[in-house]
Design an enzyme around this catalytic site. Sequence first.
Site, short mmCIF file in Angstrom:
data_model
loop_
_atom_site.label_atom_id
_atom_site.label_comp_id
_atom_site.label_asym_id
_atom_site.label_seq_id
_atom_site.Cartn_x
_atom_site.Cartn_y
_atom_site.Cartn_z
CD GLU A 17 -2.83 1.10 2.42
OE1 GLU A 17 -3.59 0.10 2.47
OE2 GLU A 17 -2.87 2.01 3.26
CG HIS A 77 -7.28 2.42 -0.97
ND1 HIS A 77 -6.94 2.33 0.36
CD2 HIS A 77 -6.52 1.50 -1.59
CE1 HIS A 77 -6.01 1.41 0.52
NE2 HIS A 77 -5.73 0.89 -0.65
CG ASP A 109 -11.64 7.30 9.48
OD1 ASP A 109 -12.37 6.40 9.94
OD2 ASP A 109 -10.43 7.15 9.30
CB ALA A 124 -17.89 0.32 3.19
#
Length: 292
Positions: A17, A77, A109, A124
Site C-alpha cells: 500500500e 481505494h 472516516d 461502505a
Amino acid sequence: MFIKDIFSKKSPVISFEIFPPKKEYPIETIYDTVEGLKGLNPDFISVTYGAGGSNKDRTIEIASTVKNKYGIETLAHLTCYTSTKEETEFILEKLKRNNIDNILALRGDPPINKFHGKSNYKYAKDLVRHIRKIGKFSIGAAAYPEGHIECDSLDKDIENLKQKVDCGVDFLITQLFFDNEKFYEYKDKLIKKNIYIPIMAGIMPVLNKKQIKKMVSLSGATLPKKFIRILNKYEYQPEALKEAGIIYATEQIIDLLSWGVDGIHIYTMNKPKIASEIVQKFSSIRYAINNR
Ligand code: FAD
C-alpha cells in the site's frame, strides 16, 4: 486484471500500500517508491484515497501510472462518506478510462468538520452495492480482526461485515494488527458466518514510537507483551527500534504464511527500502509456497 482472478491462480498474494504525496510535493516523488517496490514483484499495489482528508485527485493518477506505465496491477481505494452517487459514478468512469479494474470500497472516516454536504452513502456496503450494480470492477473491502473502533463488539462488526460481503465484495484486506492469534480467531469467526472470500493480512512495520501511538489510537490494535517490551527497551534508540520493528513484522508474516494466509498486504508508508528488507527476508519461503 481482476484481483479476484489473481486469488484464484495463486496463494499467497503479496501487495503493497502506498499513499499519494502531500499537495505541496510533486506527484513524481511517489514514483521513486513505485520503482523500489516493482523489483519485489508485488501482485498488486494499492493507492489510498484522501486518507487524512486530502489528495483525492492524485489517487487515480498514481494508480493509473502504476498500472499503465509500470505494468503492475493496481487497487484504487475509494471512500464514500462525503460523496454523492453522481460524484462516485464520475470517478468510476475515470477509473475505467484509466484501465483500473479493482477498487477497495471504503466508507472513510467522518470529516473533522461534521458538516460535509450531501451524501448518498452511510456505510461502505452502500458503495459496494453501487459499484456492483455498475459492474466492471473487482471489489475489495476493509476488515477489522479486533473489531472496528466505532463498533461496540467484534461479533456485531462481523455481522455488519457479512452484510457488506453479501453486497458483492470479492476479497478483504485487514487493518493492521500485531497479534496473529487475533487474526486466526477472526478467520474462524468469519467461517462460522459463512464468509469464505480471501482475506489479506495487513501488516505494518513499526519504525518509531510516535507512529505506533498514532496507529494504536486510530485502530485500537492490541499490543502483545513482547511487542511492548521492544517498544520500551528501544524507544530512545531509533535504529534499534527500526531494526526490531522490521524483524517483528517479518516474523508475523512468516507465521501467517506457515498458517496458510491468502495474502499479505504491507503498509509501506512509502518506504520501499523497508518493504524490501522485509520481503527479502521471506523470499525463499514465498518461492517455496508458490512452487509446491
Ligand atoms: P464500514 O464497513 O461502513 O464500517 C464502518 C462502521 O460502521 C463499522 O463500525 C461497522 O461495524 C459499522 N456498520 C457497518 N454496517 C452497519 C449497519 N448496517 N448498521 C450499523 N453499523 C454498521 N480511509 C480512507 O479515508 N482512505 C483510504 O484509502 C483508506 N484505506 C483503508 C484501507 C484498509 C485496508 C483499511 C482497513 C482501512 C482503510 N481506511 C481508509 C480507513 C477506513 O475508511 C475507516 O476505517 C472507516 O472508519 C471505516 O471504513 P469501512 O469501509 O470499514 O466502513
